[in-house]
Scaffold this active site. Structure first.
Site, PDB file in Angstrom:
ATOM      1  N   GLY A  60       0.457  -4.532   2.189  1.00  0.00           N
ATOM      2  CA  GLY A  60      -0.695  -4.894   1.373  1.00  0.00           C
ATOM      3  C   GLY A  60      -0.342  -5.755   0.180  1.00  0.00           C
ATOM      4  N   HIS A 114       0.835  -1.192   0.000  1.00  0.00           N
ATOM      5  CA  HIS A 114       0.000   0.000   0.000  1.00  0.00           C
ATOM      6  C   HIS A 114       0.877   1.252   0.000  1.00  0.00           C
ATOM      7  CE1 HIS A 114      -3.574   2.284   0.780  1.00  0.00           C
ATOM      8  NE2 HIS A 114      -4.285   1.173   0.812  1.00  0.00           N
ATOM      9  N   TYR A 156      -6.211  -3.281   9.998  1.00  0.00           N
ATOM     10  CA  TYR A 156      -6.593  -4.037   8.799  1.00  0.00           C
ATOM     11  C   TYR A 156      -8.088  -4.343   8.854  1.00  0.00           C
ATOM     12  CZ  TYR A 156      -4.230  -6.039   4.779  1.00  0.00           C
ATOM     13  OH  TYR A 156      -3.756  -6.269   3.506  1.00  0.00           O
TER      14      TYR A 156
END
Ligand code: NI
Ligand code: NI
Ligand code: NI
Lengths: 259, 259, 259, 259, 259, 259
Positions: free
Chosen positions: E108, E64, E138
């Site tokens: 991620g 991410h 998360y």
């Protein structure tokens, strides 16, 4: 569009059935036009939709087009069946859909009405859910429409007797929102729609979608579902199912043997 | 019983495949005999069942009898399909069922083995799950057997490649309990069975039943399931499905067009 | 606290079993002390907890205290049973709980270890899940602990045979995170715990809680559950259940008749 | 059969309670006879069943036989309890079951009536659901019968007050299908049954089974259920529960202390 | 497309990361390009997709894009977050998606790899799931990807330690399908893909979709979910969350206070 | 307590709103006092609670305190919102909670009333559920309160029109238990409460808790829920939402653009 008239004004889309010679049966062509009109309304930013019959029509809709049901061996109410598809379109329309009902409503058209968000009917309207008259093994999501819209014992009476139930009784039980005379129903529904059209459309849309998901959230294990599907298959492969369809087409009473 | 040998001693029922000329295919006749043997074992108070092939057989089982699959238009894996029924019988047997596997295991026979409670195999055993080779739309409870017995990525490799996977790899991943040479496997399985046969049968039975229900408890809404069923119907109505079955019978490679 | 030693330093709470004369059985007193220590750790802001035995102890824990099981007629694993309560406390602890295991682990203590978030064991550790040896109808949430921590066929081998399974095999299958010699395990676990103690505690806590809920989300209908409960009741009311408990206390082999 | 009269004609099976000296209490003997009659009707191909009292009887049924409730320490409404079993038989009967109700209906008999597919009652009929009067911890599937048959606030009024509710009110809310005078109810129910008996029995059967499964599909996690079961256990182990049963047998008002 | 190279031949679409200066971070731009490539492959009838890094790249993907995470007060992993969207695209691709992994995989990107259908990695590849290092709460579907792809205790080790785990260990546990040297991995993956590309695409597609639904079917009540959401909100509103993001940007170690 | 009067006698706790200058809006302060009173009643062993307005008050409650709604960018109905918390307290109170309603009920106060176990109202009472007037994306558990308490089409009329619905209509549909004149309502509610207070409190408590869980058991997959949450987020981030709140504060009609 020739089987329906679609009209959009003041954020209110209206669909008027215009398929009298087939008693507004929910054929593929008919449901396709309804879906197309709803899609157009959505695209044009309509906030409310109304589904109605012609003023004075005796039959609001004859329901599923029996000509288009398989005569046996295949699931008559699979995912792509025309009734199932139009129900999903009504549920997916982003604003309230009002069923404005006069005359008699048969078979799958009962589910179509119950799947609408609000129902306004004339006192003369009647509802007859006919799968048990025809021998059709109704499917789970279809039955869930009944279960969510009606008190359980009423749903069973409707489904097991196949006899017409009057609008007054359904209004008493909270299934129909309002009973309005034929003379006044157009104006009444227009007012009702206008009120909702001024409310916040995003809020209505997300509330409707959540209610759809919550009301449908009767979760089963895969085995429970495959078992149901197996039971339904026995029925649509049965002699009784074929007899029901044949008798209907021959306009005679079916004789069922439970096989 | 002629397609299997069934034998019961010391509370251990054993079923030996004996249908070599059809490579122990799971035909209706074959699965019927397996079910009958399990029923008999239950009635006689057997505490453990063993399902095995003939010593030295190259093919443990060729899986679903392709001759008996519909050639199109009908669900090949409905509730009363022979594979689905025998899987349910194995799950319903009140004690542990041990799969004793030598040779190659194809198609639906993979699921049969994975549905057993314990698996003992020779290092030579191989597993090839072939629905994607044949074009068959496997069903939800069948896929749940794979999902519960295998690591997810392994299950997908098995199902998407259709290639044989060796017993050693499956033992490494906890799918197969024990890898034992062909010479010693009979004795090993007998010991394993005997140990369980002395334990408390009611306790084992209620634990097995709870594990079956818990492992199957992947609850879906009716709409999610009917959508899946609709997707599967597209597949078994497709040209590819028919091609897969025809090619198999003609012993040639199928050509799939995605239609 | 006399049955355990509890110690908190550097954000790491450690519980050391100290109940050797009962082989660290999970009696009400013992589980009560574990729960109290976890509660204290939580209150003091501990970020990681470790549960371990005395160095060199032969038996890590003998599991559920058989003396405290009802001798029949009542559910031995109801909501307030000591094993069930301590499992819930481990799951509710807001940080990771590490099981540091040496020696043998029996019965309900297997579930306690599997319910911990991470497991580090010496190569000599062994696990024997004994409900089928004792005749106990294990309960659904308890079985779900096994189902979530172990490959399905391994879980069944453990539960149906009741035989000890070595730590090496469980490490190979991903049940045990790390295998470390008795000499090095203390230091290893301390490093592991320290690493996690420096991570973001709120993030870990919300991830742990979500994993708990997701792993437990095997939803059943009330009827499916009441049926399971009914099956379990038959077992704890059976002669076999009473025999299992009696035989255990008399240190003899039970004889089960399936009644 | 001596506690009921069973009669089958024109595909309509009828069960008439005949156990006046125990006010048609749903004892094991009584529910056993009802179940046997339903089984016989099924076997003989009956398409509709009717359950009714003797004409003019003051008490339609006194509900669960309090004599047969455990006096404490054991679940009074487990899977094999006579009330739970007869409810399942009514749900499993392959055609519609009509409750024809005159007189007063108490306790578990309320659930029996609500579990029927259709209800026809005389205006004099009354319903009193008494678990809260007796101190009984009703169970989840039993409560689901109420939840599915009644508006939520009405169900709670019935269950929390234990006071009789008249048939007219229940008809207004869609719980009772039809209110018919004692003089005409026999003929009315016969007509209603005959209509359904001519419909397609396989279609009705698969619709009824799907409605049963959908209405019961309120899926819970195992932990949620075991927690409920634990709460119920506290109640049937309580002094209040014992007091409720004792007071009932001594025909005096119970005094509850919430313990 | 500039952040990836997309290429389609022989029914195999391949996506090669080309965003080295940001270490292939899953930014909106990057995930947008991946989604666009998958959409193009689908449209062109690709049967298999491969996602890979540049040969020899040290970092396969940094996960991410931390720059794009909100600094506090808003859910960083909502429905339209770039990571969540690309995961859904991989799951929706109608054929198998193979992750071909060399180098290190962070945050991620671990989920992206685990969400692929098959994983082939070089022995040098490593995986570090970092939400607990950064303080990120998360979300449930993201955690379900871990829960379904990894043994539970391994998933927890990965998520709670945030430390890199080597490819060899993950291959041993069935998370990675095959370990292949950097020199041979291209050829190996090509063969693997070709084999699947010749199988029946409709069958693969319906199997993949069913596995997706079944693996995701961990059904919760609305209240359980809103509670989770509330817990996550506390975290992304916390000082620790802000500290985690700030420290990352300042390339220093965060100091967490659990607030 | 200054915004309510709390009073406990004969096991009946009563809460009387006393916050007229804010029309009994459900502000944090107000709901905090209600929760505190319920907690006190529980502690003192109260068996029934009554929530009511001042005699003759025009507005029973104006609902959610619009001043406390975020003006955009944040979920207005998260887990810790004051409305959501007080609803959970009512559901958690161990005995029946009676809403005694006179005057008009707006917005979130409708849900508060529907979440009570029984409702007694004067004929003059009216209910207007206003999220669609304000542009608020109501949340799933809140909508479930409506879905469980009202017939589906009525719930939609209430939610989509935002128009007041009279108590008489809601009594006809079983939403309100009893309609009683303002002069007699105090005495009526007292009698009703007294009756329930004499019943077995443990039995009532476990029945109430089971009904709460069963009615809330509309299980969804995590993906379905996160999708809903994403849809709601679009709404509370929209211009329309901000417009709704602003217009309300400026006491003018909002103009919604669907954006
Ligand atoms: Ni055909
Ligand atoms: Ni006892
Ligand atoms: Ni903000």
């Amino acid at each position: 569009m020739s089987l329906i008239n679609a009209h959009l004004a003041e954020g209110i889309g209206s669909i008027t059935f215009n398929y009298d010679f087939k008693r507004n049966a929910l054929s593929e062509a008919m449901t396709g036009e309804i879906a197309a009109a709803l899609a157009l309304f959505t695209q044009e930013g309509a906030r409310v939709a109304v589904i109605r019959g012609q003023p004075g029509a005796k039959v609001w809709s004859a329901g599923h087009s029996v000509d288009e049901l398989p005569t046996g061996g295949h699931d008559p109410l699979g995912w792509k069946d025309s009734l199932r598809m139009v129900i999903r379109e009504i549920e997916a329309f982003p604003g309230p859909v009002i069923a404005q009902v006069g005359g008699s409503v048969w078979g799958g058209a009962c589910e179509l009405v119950f799947a609408c968000d609000l129902i306004v009917a004339t006192p003369e309207a009647t509802f007859a859910a006919t799968p048990a008259k025809l021998g059709v093994p109704y499917n789970a999501t279809g039955l869930l429409t009944f279960l969510n819209a009606l008190p359980l014992h009423l749903a069973k009476e409707l489904l097991f007797t196949g006899s017409p139930m009057g609008a007054a009784r359904l209004e008493r039980q909270g299934v129909i929102n309002h009973l309005v005379s034929a003379a006044e129903i157009d104006a009444f529904v227009h007012e009702l729609a206008k009120g909702m059209a001024h409310n916040a459309p995003l809020s209505i849309s997300v509330i409707k979608e959540q209610l759809r998901i919550l009301a449908g959230a009767h979760a089963l294990s895969p085995q429970d579902f495959e078992r149901i599907q197996g039971l339904r298959r026995v029925v649509y492969n049965s002699a009784d199912y074929a007899e029901g369809i044949h008798a209907f087409k021959q306009k005679r009473k079916p004789i069922y043997r439970g096989q």
